[in-house]
Write a protein that holds these residues in place. Structure first.
Motif, short mmCIF file in Angstrom:
data_model
loop_
_atom_site.label_atom_id
_atom_site.label_comp_id
_atom_site.label_asym_id
_atom_site.label_seq_id
_atom_site.Cartn_x
_atom_site.Cartn_y
_atom_site.Cartn_z
N TYR A 53 -5.53 -7.66 -13.86
CA TYR A 53 -6.78 -7.43 -14.60
C TYR A 53 -6.51 -6.65 -15.88
N ILE A 54 -7.38 -6.89 -16.87
CA ILE A 54 -7.37 -6.06 -18.07
C ILE A 54 -8.82 -5.60 -18.31
N ALA A 55 -9.08 -4.33 -18.06
CA ALA A 55 -10.43 -3.77 -18.23
C ALA A 55 -10.59 -3.44 -19.70
N LEU A 56 -11.68 -3.84 -20.29
CA LEU A 56 -11.77 -3.66 -21.74
C LEU A 56 -13.20 -3.51 -22.24
N ASN A 57 -13.27 -2.96 -23.44
CA ASN A 57 -14.48 -3.06 -24.25
C ASN A 57 -14.00 -3.69 -25.57
N PRO A 58 -14.71 -4.73 -26.06
CA PRO A 58 -14.14 -5.54 -27.16
C PRO A 58 -14.16 -4.84 -28.51
N GLY A 59 -13.42 -5.41 -29.45
CA GLY A 59 -13.42 -4.89 -30.82
C GLY A 59 -12.64 -5.83 -31.72
N ALA A 60 -13.04 -5.86 -33.01
CA ALA A 60 -12.42 -6.81 -33.95
C ALA A 60 -10.93 -6.56 -34.14
N SER A 61 -10.48 -5.34 -33.92
CA SER A 61 -9.06 -5.04 -34.14
C SER A 61 -8.19 -5.85 -33.19
N TYR A 62 -8.74 -6.26 -32.06
CA TYR A 62 -7.92 -7.11 -31.19
C TYR A 62 -8.60 -8.44 -30.86
N ARG A 63 -9.32 -8.94 -31.86
CA ARG A 63 -9.96 -10.25 -31.64
C ARG A 63 -8.92 -11.35 -31.42
N LEU A 81 -12.02 -7.65 -17.41
CA LEU A 81 -13.16 -6.98 -16.77
C LEU A 81 -13.90 -6.25 -17.88
N LEU A 82 -15.04 -6.76 -18.24
CA LEU A 82 -15.81 -6.15 -19.32
C LEU A 82 -16.37 -4.81 -18.86
N CYS A 83 -16.15 -3.77 -19.66
CA CYS A 83 -16.65 -2.43 -19.34
C CYS A 83 -17.60 -1.98 -20.44
N LEU A 84 -18.52 -1.11 -20.10
CA LEU A 84 -19.53 -0.70 -21.08
C LEU A 84 -19.09 0.53 -21.86
N HIS A 85 -17.95 1.08 -21.52
CA HIS A 85 -17.42 2.26 -22.23
C HIS A 85 -15.91 2.27 -22.01
N GLU A 86 -15.16 2.67 -23.04
CA GLU A 86 -13.70 2.66 -22.90
C GLU A 86 -13.22 3.66 -21.86
N GLU A 87 -13.97 4.76 -21.68
CA GLU A 87 -13.57 5.73 -20.65
C GLU A 87 -13.58 5.06 -19.28
N SER A 88 -14.59 4.18 -19.06
CA SER A 88 -14.65 3.46 -17.79
C SER A 88 -13.49 2.48 -17.67
N ALA A 89 -13.14 1.81 -18.77
CA ALA A 89 -12.06 0.82 -18.70
C ALA A 89 -10.78 1.47 -18.20
N ALA A 106 -5.61 -1.96 -19.63
CA ALA A 106 -6.91 -1.68 -20.24
C ALA A 106 -6.73 -1.95 -21.73
N ALA A 107 -7.75 -2.48 -22.38
CA ALA A 107 -7.66 -2.71 -23.83
C ALA A 107 -8.81 -2.00 -24.52
#
Ligand SMILES: Cc1ncc(C[n+]2csc(CCOP(=O)(O)OP(=O)(O)O)c2C)c(N)n1
Ligand SMILES: [Mg+2]
Length: 606
Positions: A53-63, A81-89, A106-107
């Motif tokens: 798994y890779i838990a993440l919150n998205p961002g253009a820097s790693y599109r 695994l989409l997370c709502l905050h990077e701390e959670s990821a 985690a990304a």
């Protein structure tokens, strides 16, 4: 984009346990499967490393990487695994490692996502848990940057944000270098002593067309297993000291979740008739109902341990967290010999003082405690006779009060759980070691590591992810402050069908710090009655069950009565067994045991 409709709520409540996490977000096929871009190489290495798994919150820097994960490797191993905050990821990856002993990924987006993630990275660092954190920056080539946004999200040395509490970091400049960096990252973070690592991927490097395919490599050969065994002469010496000891004490600290290593610790304790102490700072290390187990596990040195340490002719520390702090209760160096088995010194740096005070040690064995204890068990042989004695009784609530306390919560939870196998994924500050017995290394996975409040929900989700399908019920008990800081980690559990029970020990306060204000007031002769100001979460009280329901979890409470508590916990446990996420808001009266005493009494002024 998900191609799979999330089932309507009524259907989901029934089906949730039967839906595979992997089936939640499946991409449509994307055509050609040849690696065409830099980030395709990164995705392929993650796949080759078998990272689930890779838990993440998205961002253009790693599109670029995001696209590669979805469209090049089909969102499978690793699955996002989409997370709502990077701390959670990062906390989810931390919790996963606490159960499995292995890193998932985690990304996080450029500098800003990394800032959010930093608290959880520090927790994982102090807990010595492996996490592979992928970040991004740039474009490093300023000529390629979009105005404004690419500039504010590019830093000259982004790794500096977290370098002091990661084991290693890198910013590879080409796909070939990125592949090597990922192999090194995985190898380093999973080797003892474990810890988080960070790889920063230049946006341009990710998005650039791959000029030619990289020559294939056998990833396994670049990650040779590292076994840190003890030299035979040191094991022989330790065994001799322990065999002849009249009063040996074992401090069982940072060890793995391995059952064989657990049995070796029991064998060593029984062979020499040692007393054993464990701590809730880390995962279960020894059966707490064994006649050799001293006292209940507590984070601070309790009165019962001190006389044993004073009388001990040998103290064996298995990477005990803060050995010096524990020995300090003696008021001077211990009379007996101290053996320390640890690799932790390899991680000590000049920034973080989490290495603790320097303990007096007579025999230092630089080895993995699991490996060394196997050798010690063999050297000492079986016990002449098994230690006898009744198991230490669990704390029973005294009753008679209409309001609820943490001891009532623990008692009702024990009853609701019954004979089920349970993993306690988190415990609140007010918890007492005498509330629960640990009889298996997965009965309890330890605390957040760095004392960063807000770790509980994410760590619990990650642990529940690792436990899914194991037959163990994941139960996280969180303080209300802890729960509220990271409550949105639960959405990830609901969305990906990760069964989890969260019980909120809700005293409507950051109560630990009320105790500190009380201490200040007493020391300064000021009104104790003001201690709640800036601490209590009242007016309005927060609806924890509502916060759960808002994210698709089952919410129970607020529970204020004994009879309601028993019913709610039984129903919540049944819901989790059916695959759901359930939250029970238990309104407890503030009350403290060992932790607050430790928190205030260890200061000079206190
Ligand atoms: C990130 C972070 N912020 C603040 C603190 C200081 N702190 C330590 S314990 C605590 C209270 C936690 O509240 P809760 O989880 O409700 O537990 P309680 O003390 O009420 O049992 C706080 C604010 C911390 N350790 N970490
Ligand atoms: Mg609280």
């Amino acid at each position: 984009m998900s191609t799979r409709e999330v089932p309507p709520r009524e259907t989901r409540l029934v089906d949730v346990g039967k839906i595979d996490t992997a089936a939640v977000e499946r991409p449509i096929p994307s055509g050609s499967n040849a690696a065409g871009f830099g980030s395709d190489v990164v995705a392929e290495v993650l796949r080759d490393l078998d990272i689930p798994y890779i838990a993440l919150n998205p961002g253009a820097s790693y599109r670029g990487l995001h696209d590669s994960l979805v469209n090049h490797i089909s969102n499978a191993r690793p699955q996002m695994l989409l997370c709502l905050h990077e701390e959670s990821a990062v906390a989810i990856a931390h919790g996963y490692a606490k159960v499995t002993g292995k890193a998932m990924a985690a990304a996080v987006h450029s500098n800003v996502g990394l800032f959010h993630a930093s608290m959880a990275i520090f927790n994982a660092w102090c807990d010595r848990m492996p996490v592979i954190i992928l970040g991004a920056t740039g474009p490093v080539d300023a000529a390629q940057r979009r105005p404004w946004i690419d500039w504010i999200h590019t830093a000259a040395d982004q790794g500096a944000i977290i370098r002091n509490y990661t084991k290693w970091d890198d910013q590879p400049a080409s796909p070939a270098a990125a592949r090597e960096a990922l192999l090194r990252a995985s190898w380093l973070c999973n080797s003892s002593p474990q810890g988080p690592v960070y790889i920063n991927l230049d946006a341009d490097m990710q998005e650039a067309v791959l000029e030619k395919p990289l020559p294939p490599i056998e990833a396994r050969r670049y990650m040779p297993p590292v076994v840190s065994a003890a030299p035979a002469d040191q094991i022989a010496k330790a065994a001799e000291w322990l065999r002849t000891a009249k009063h040996a004490v074992i401090l069982a600290g940072r060890v793995s979740r391995d059952v064989t290593a657990w049995q070796h610790r029991v064998a060593v304790a029984e062979a020499i008739g040692a007393y054993v102490c464990t701590t809730p700072k880390v995962g279960a290390a020894f059966p707490t109902d064994h006649p050799s187990h001293l006292d209940a596990p507590q984070p601070f040195t309790k009165d019962e341990l001190t006389p044993h340490l004073r009388d001990a002719d040998v103290i064996l520390s298995l990477d005990w967290v803060d050995l010096n702090g524990t020995l300090r209760s003696l008021g001077g160096p211990p009379a007996g010999k101290v053996i320390q088995i640890s690799l932790d010194h390899q991680l000590h740096n000049g920034w973080s003082m989490d290495y603790q005070g320097l303990p007096p040690i007579d025999l230092f064995i630089a080895a993995d405690p699991d490996v060394a204890i196997a050798a010690l068990a063999q050297a000492l042989g079986p016990a002449a006779s098994k230690p006898k004695g009744p198991p230490r009784p669990l704390h029973q609530p005294t009753g008679g009060k209409s309001t609820l306390g943490i001891e009532d919560l623990a008692h009702a939870l024990r009853n609701a759980i019954g004979q089920r196998d349970v993993t306690l994924t988190h415990l609140p500050l007010s918890w007492q070691g005498s509330f629960w017995h640990f009889r298996h290394p997965l009965d309890f996975i330890g605390s957040d590591g760095g004392g960063g409040v807000g770790g509980g929900p994410g760590i619990s989700v990650g642990a529940a992810l690792a436990l899914k399908g194991s037959g163990r019920l994941a139960v996280g008990i969180c303080g209300d402050g802890d729960f509220l800081m990271s409550v949105t980690a639960l959405w990830t559990a609901v969305h990906y069908r990760i069964p989890l029970l969260v019980v909120v020990a809700n005293n409507r306060s950051f109560y630990n710090d009320e105790v500190h204000q009380e201490r200040m007031a007493i020391l300064r002769n000021r009104p104790v009655d003001n201690k709640w100001i800036g601490q209590k979460m009242l007016d309005p009280e927060i609806d924890m069950a509502g916060l759960a329901r808002a994210q698709g979890a089952r919410g129970f409470g607020p529970i204020t009565r004994h009879d309601e508590l028993a019913t709610a916990l039984v129903q919540a446990a049944a819901a989790v067994e059916n695959g759901e996420v359930a939250v029970v808001d238990v309104r407890i009266e503030p009350g403290y045991g060992a932790r607050d005493v430790g928190a205030v009494s260890h200061r000079k002024s206190g």
